[in-house]
Design a protein around this motif. Structure first.
Motif, PDB file in Angstrom:
ATOM      1  N   GLY A  69       0.968  -1.077   0.351  1.00  0.00           N
ATOM      2  CA  GLY A  69      -0.230   0.192  -0.244  1.00  0.00           C
ATOM      3  C   GLY A  69       0.522   1.355   0.007  1.00  0.00           C
ATOM      4  O   GLY A  69       2.176   1.064  -0.228  1.00  0.00           O
ATOM      5  N   HIS A  70       0.341   2.505   0.411  1.00  0.00           N
ATOM      6  CA  HIS A  70       1.030   3.662   0.090  1.00  0.00           C
ATOM      7  C   HIS A  70       0.423   4.667   1.106  1.00  0.00           C
ATOM      8  O   HIS A  70      -0.397   4.413   2.312  1.00  0.00           O
ATOM      9  N   LEU A  71       1.329   5.328   1.805  1.00  0.00           N
ATOM     10  CA  LEU A  71       1.364   6.732   2.666  1.00  0.00           C
ATOM     11  C   LEU A  71       0.677   7.269   1.622  1.00  0.00           C
ATOM     12  O   LEU A  71       0.761   7.761   0.926  1.00  0.00           O
ATOM     13  N   PRO A  72      -0.106   8.298   3.107  1.00  0.00           N
ATOM     14  CA  PRO A  72      -0.252  10.020   2.557  1.00  0.00           C
ATOM     15  C   PRO A  72      -0.112   9.841   1.877  1.00  0.00           C
ATOM     16  O   PRO A  72      -0.334  10.762   0.201  1.00  0.00           O
ATOM     17  N   VAL A  73       1.651  10.367   1.294  1.00  0.00           N
ATOM     18  CA  VAL A  73       2.617  11.711   0.464  1.00  0.00           C
ATOM     19  C   VAL A  73       2.427  10.542  -0.665  1.00  0.00           C
ATOM     20  O   VAL A  73       2.657  11.634  -1.384  1.00  0.00           O
ATOM     21  N   GLU A  74       2.665   9.457  -0.630  1.00  0.00           N
ATOM     22  CA  GLU A  74       2.945   8.720  -1.733  1.00  0.00           C
ATOM     23  C   GLU A  74       1.572   8.672  -2.549  1.00  0.00           C
ATOM     24  O   GLU A  74       1.579   8.734  -3.736  1.00  0.00           O
ATOM     25  N   VAL A  75       0.300   9.067  -2.381  1.00  0.00           N
ATOM     26  CA  VAL A  75      -0.907   9.119  -2.767  1.00  0.00           C
ATOM     27  C   VAL A  75      -0.837  10.247  -3.453  1.00  0.00           C
ATOM     28  O   VAL A  75      -1.738  10.601  -4.396  1.00  0.00           O
ATOM     29  N   LEU A  76      -0.606  11.254  -2.492  1.00  0.00           N
ATOM     30  CA  LEU A  76      -0.349  12.813  -3.115  1.00  0.00           C
ATOM     31  C   LEU A  76      -0.081  12.919  -3.973  1.00  0.00           C
ATOM     32  O   LEU A  76       0.086  13.459  -5.229  1.00  0.00           O
ATOM     33  N   GLY A  77       1.176  12.388  -4.616  1.00  0.00           N
ATOM     34  CA  GLY A  77       2.602  12.562  -5.066  1.00  0.00           C
ATOM     35  C   GLY A  77       1.641  11.373  -6.558  1.00  0.00           C
ATOM     36  O   GLY A  77       1.724  12.236  -7.368  1.00  0.00           O
ATOM     37  N   GLY A  78       0.471  10.513  -6.266  1.00  0.00           N
ATOM     38  CA  GLY A  78       0.206  10.029  -7.345  1.00  0.00           C
ATOM     39  C   GLY A  78      -0.653  10.964  -7.823  1.00  0.00           C
ATOM     40  O   GLY A  78      -0.845  10.759  -9.926  1.00  0.00           O
ATOM     41  N   ILE A  79      -1.585  12.189  -6.795  1.00  0.00           N
ATOM     42  CA  ILE A  79      -2.889  12.313  -7.586  1.00  0.00           C
ATOM     43  C   ILE A  79      -2.103  13.995  -8.273  1.00  0.00           C
ATOM     44  O   ILE A  79      -2.665  14.306  -9.247  1.00  0.00           O
ATOM     45  N   ALA A  80      -1.298  14.404  -7.518  1.00  0.00           N
ATOM     46  CA  ALA A  80      -0.423  15.602  -8.561  1.00  0.00           C
ATOM     47  C   ALA A  80       0.187  14.948  -9.918  1.00  0.00           C
ATOM     48  O   ALA A  80       0.563  16.030 -10.691  1.00  0.00           O
ATOM     49  N   LEU A  81       1.054  14.056 -10.447  1.00  0.00           N
ATOM     50  CA  LEU A  81       0.955  13.369 -11.277  1.00  0.00           C
ATOM     51  C   LEU A  81      -0.220  13.077 -11.851  1.00  0.00           C
ATOM     52  O   LEU A  81      -0.090  13.345 -13.468  1.00  0.00           O
ATOM     53  N   GLY A  82      -1.243  12.645 -11.336  1.00  0.00           N
ATOM     54  CA  GLY A  82      -2.219  12.505 -11.840  1.00  0.00           C
ATOM     55  C   GLY A  82      -2.704  13.670 -13.139  1.00  0.00           C
ATOM     56  O   GLY A  82      -3.278  13.580 -13.857  1.00  0.00           O
ATOM     57  N   ILE A  83      -3.125  14.276 -12.295  1.00  0.00           N
ATOM     58  CA  ILE A  83      -3.683  15.803 -12.344  1.00  0.00           C
ATOM     59  C   ILE A  83      -2.641  16.513 -13.396  1.00  0.00           C
ATOM     60  O   ILE A  83      -3.188  16.422 -14.774  1.00  0.00           O
ATOM     61  N   ALA A  84      -1.576  16.419 -13.491  1.00  0.00           N
ATOM     62  CA  ALA A  84      -0.889  16.688 -14.393  1.00  0.00           C
ATOM     63  C   ALA A  84      -0.541  16.116 -15.458  1.00  0.00           C
ATOM     64  O   ALA A  84      -0.747  16.727 -16.915  1.00  0.00           O
ATOM     65  N   ILE A  85      -0.719  14.662 -16.194  1.00  0.00           N
ATOM     66  CA  ILE A  85      -0.758  13.930 -17.035  1.00  0.00           C
ATOM     67  C   ILE A  85      -2.304  14.254 -18.063  1.00  0.00           C
ATOM     68  O   ILE A  85      -2.225  14.544 -18.543  1.00  0.00           O
TER      69      ILE A  85
END
Length: 154
Positions: A127-143
Protein backbone atom coordinates in the motif's frame (compact mmCIF):
# COMPACT_ATOMS: atom_id res chain seq x y z
CA UNK A 1 -7.98 4.51 -32.67
CA UNK A 2 -7.57 3.82 -28.96
CA UNK A 3 -9.77 5.41 -26.34
CA UNK A 4 -8.02 8.61 -25.18
CA UNK A 5 -9.27 8.27 -21.59
CA UNK A 6 -7.91 4.72 -21.27
CA UNK A 7 -4.59 5.76 -22.81
CA UNK A 8 -4.39 8.68 -20.37
CA UNK A 9 -4.86 6.36 -17.38
CA UNK A 10 -2.27 3.91 -18.75
CA UNK A 11 0.24 6.74 -19.18
CA UNK A 12 -0.51 7.68 -15.56
CA UNK A 13 0.35 4.16 -14.40
CA UNK A 14 3.45 3.87 -16.57
CA UNK A 15 4.84 7.26 -15.63
CA UNK A 16 4.34 6.68 -11.90
CA UNK A 17 5.94 3.23 -12.08
CA UNK A 18 8.92 4.61 -14.02
CA UNK A 19 9.39 7.52 -11.58
CA UNK A 20 9.74 5.04 -8.70
CA UNK A 21 13.17 4.05 -10.02
CA UNK A 22 14.95 7.44 -9.84
CA UNK A 23 13.07 8.43 -6.67
CA UNK A 24 14.22 5.19 -5.03
CA UNK A 25 17.78 5.90 -6.24
CA UNK A 26 17.72 9.34 -4.61
CA UNK A 27 16.68 7.70 -1.34
CA UNK A 28 18.95 4.64 -1.38
CA UNK A 29 21.79 5.37 -3.85
CA UNK A 30 20.89 2.11 -5.65
CA UNK A 31 19.22 1.54 -9.02
CA UNK A 32 16.45 -1.00 -8.50
CA UNK A 33 14.71 -1.75 -11.80
CA UNK A 34 12.29 -4.13 -10.03
CA UNK A 35 10.49 -0.98 -8.82
CA UNK A 36 9.15 -0.66 -12.39
CA UNK A 37 6.79 -3.56 -11.71
CA UNK A 38 6.39 -3.35 -7.91
CA UNK A 39 3.59 -1.95 -5.80
CA UNK A 40 3.76 0.67 -3.09
CA UNK A 41 6.19 3.59 -2.76
CA UNK A 42 6.28 7.07 -4.32
CA UNK A 43 4.32 8.01 -6.38
CA UNK A 44 1.22 5.86 -6.19
CA UNK A 45 0.53 4.53 -9.69
CA UNK A 46 -3.02 3.67 -8.63
CA UNK A 47 -3.65 7.29 -7.64
CA UNK A 48 -1.92 8.60 -10.74
CA UNK A 49 -4.02 6.39 -13.02
CA UNK A 50 -7.41 7.24 -11.54
CA UNK A 51 -6.62 10.93 -11.08
CA UNK A 52 -5.35 11.31 -14.64
CA UNK A 53 -8.52 9.63 -15.90
CA UNK A 54 -10.77 11.80 -13.71
CA UNK A 55 -8.93 15.01 -14.67
CA UNK A 56 -9.16 14.19 -18.36
CA UNK A 57 -12.89 13.44 -18.05
CA UNK A 58 -13.48 16.64 -16.05
CA UNK A 59 -11.86 18.74 -18.77
CA UNK A 60 -13.43 16.82 -21.66
CA UNK A 61 -16.99 16.28 -20.39
CA UNK A 62 -17.29 18.76 -17.52
CA UNK A 63 -17.59 18.26 -13.77
CA UNK A 64 -21.39 18.03 -14.00
CA UNK A 65 -21.22 14.96 -16.28
CA UNK A 66 -22.14 11.47 -15.13
CA UNK A 67 -18.75 10.29 -16.45
CA UNK A 68 -16.93 12.64 -14.08
CA UNK A 69 -19.13 11.63 -11.15
CA UNK A 70 -18.54 7.92 -11.69
CA UNK A 71 -14.82 8.44 -12.23
CA UNK A 72 -14.53 10.55 -9.07
CA UNK A 73 -16.17 7.92 -6.88
CA UNK A 74 -14.04 5.20 -8.50
CA UNK A 75 -10.93 7.31 -7.80
CA UNK A 76 -11.82 7.85 -4.14
CA UNK A 77 -12.39 4.13 -3.61
CA UNK A 78 -9.07 3.20 -5.26
CA UNK A 79 -7.08 5.77 -3.27
CA UNK A 80 -8.78 4.84 0.01
CA UNK A 81 -7.97 1.20 -0.67
CA UNK A 82 -4.33 2.03 -1.48
CA UNK A 83 -3.86 3.87 1.82
CA UNK A 84 -6.11 1.73 3.98
CA UNK A 85 -6.65 -1.92 3.23
CA UNK A 86 -3.56 -2.50 1.11
CA UNK A 87 -1.38 -0.59 3.61
CA UNK A 88 -2.71 -2.68 6.50
CA UNK A 89 -2.11 -5.89 4.52
CA UNK A 90 1.51 -4.81 4.12
CA UNK A 91 1.80 -4.22 7.86
CA UNK A 92 0.42 -7.70 8.52
CA UNK A 93 2.96 -9.17 6.08
CA UNK A 94 5.78 -7.45 7.99
CA UNK A 95 4.52 -8.95 11.27
CA UNK A 96 4.16 -12.46 9.78
CA UNK A 97 7.66 -12.30 8.27
CA UNK A 98 9.08 -11.17 11.64
CA UNK A 99 7.26 -13.98 13.48
CA UNK A 100 8.59 -16.54 11.01
CA UNK A 101 12.13 -15.27 11.64
CA UNK A 102 11.63 -15.43 15.43
CA UNK A 103 10.19 -18.97 15.21
CA UNK A 104 13.26 -20.08 13.29
CA UNK A 105 15.51 -18.73 16.05
CA UNK A 106 13.41 -20.43 18.75
CA UNK A 107 13.43 -23.74 16.84
CA UNK A 108 17.21 -23.60 16.44
CA UNK A 109 17.63 -23.12 20.21
CA UNK A 110 15.14 -25.84 21.20
CA UNK A 111 15.70 -29.24 19.53
CA UNK A 112 12.16 -30.47 20.27
CA UNK A 113 10.52 -27.68 18.22
CA UNK A 114 10.22 -28.18 14.49
CA UNK A 115 9.81 -25.17 12.24
CA UNK A 116 10.07 -25.09 8.49
CA UNK A 117 11.08 -21.61 7.34
CA UNK A 118 8.92 -20.12 4.61
CA UNK A 119 10.59 -20.43 1.23
CA UNK A 120 9.54 -16.94 0.30
CA UNK A 121 8.69 -13.99 2.55
CA UNK A 122 5.34 -12.29 2.13
CA UNK A 123 5.47 -9.10 0.06
CA UNK A 124 5.51 -6.20 2.50
CA UNK A 125 5.23 -3.18 0.19
CA UNK A 126 1.58 -3.32 -0.86
CA UNK A 127 0.00 0.00 0.00
CA UNK A 128 0.83 3.67 0.23
CA UNK A 129 1.47 6.40 2.73
CA UNK A 130 -0.73 9.49 2.30
CA UNK A 131 2.22 11.46 0.84
CA UNK A 132 2.70 8.76 -1.82
CA UNK A 133 -0.98 8.99 -2.76
CA UNK A 134 -0.67 12.80 -2.90
CA UNK A 135 2.32 12.39 -5.22
CA UNK A 136 0.23 10.16 -7.45
CA UNK A 137 -2.63 12.67 -7.40
CA UNK A 138 -0.33 15.55 -8.44
CA UNK A 139 1.19 13.46 -11.22
CA UNK A 140 -2.25 12.30 -12.36
CA UNK A 141 -3.62 15.83 -12.55
CA UNK A 142 -0.65 16.89 -14.68
CA UNK A 143 -1.00 13.88 -17.00
CA UNK A 144 -4.79 14.22 -17.32
CA UNK A 145 -4.55 17.94 -18.08
CA UNK A 146 -1.68 17.35 -20.52
CA UNK A 147 -3.65 14.66 -22.31
CA UNK A 148 -6.61 17.00 -22.71
CA UNK A 149 -4.65 20.10 -23.76
CA UNK A 150 -2.46 18.22 -26.25
CA UNK A 151 -5.43 16.40 -27.82
CA UNK A 152 -5.93 17.28 -31.46
CA UNK A 153 -9.31 18.90 -32.06
CA UNK A 154 -11.74 16.87 -34.21
Amino acid sequence: MLNRAICTALVGIGTAQFLKIPLNYLRTDKWDWKKLFGSGEMPSSHSSAVTSLTTYIALKKGVSSIDFGASSIFSLIVMYDAMGIRWQAGQIAIAVNDMDEQLEIIADNHPGINHKKREKELKEMLGHLPVEVLGGIALGIAIGAGSYFFEKPK
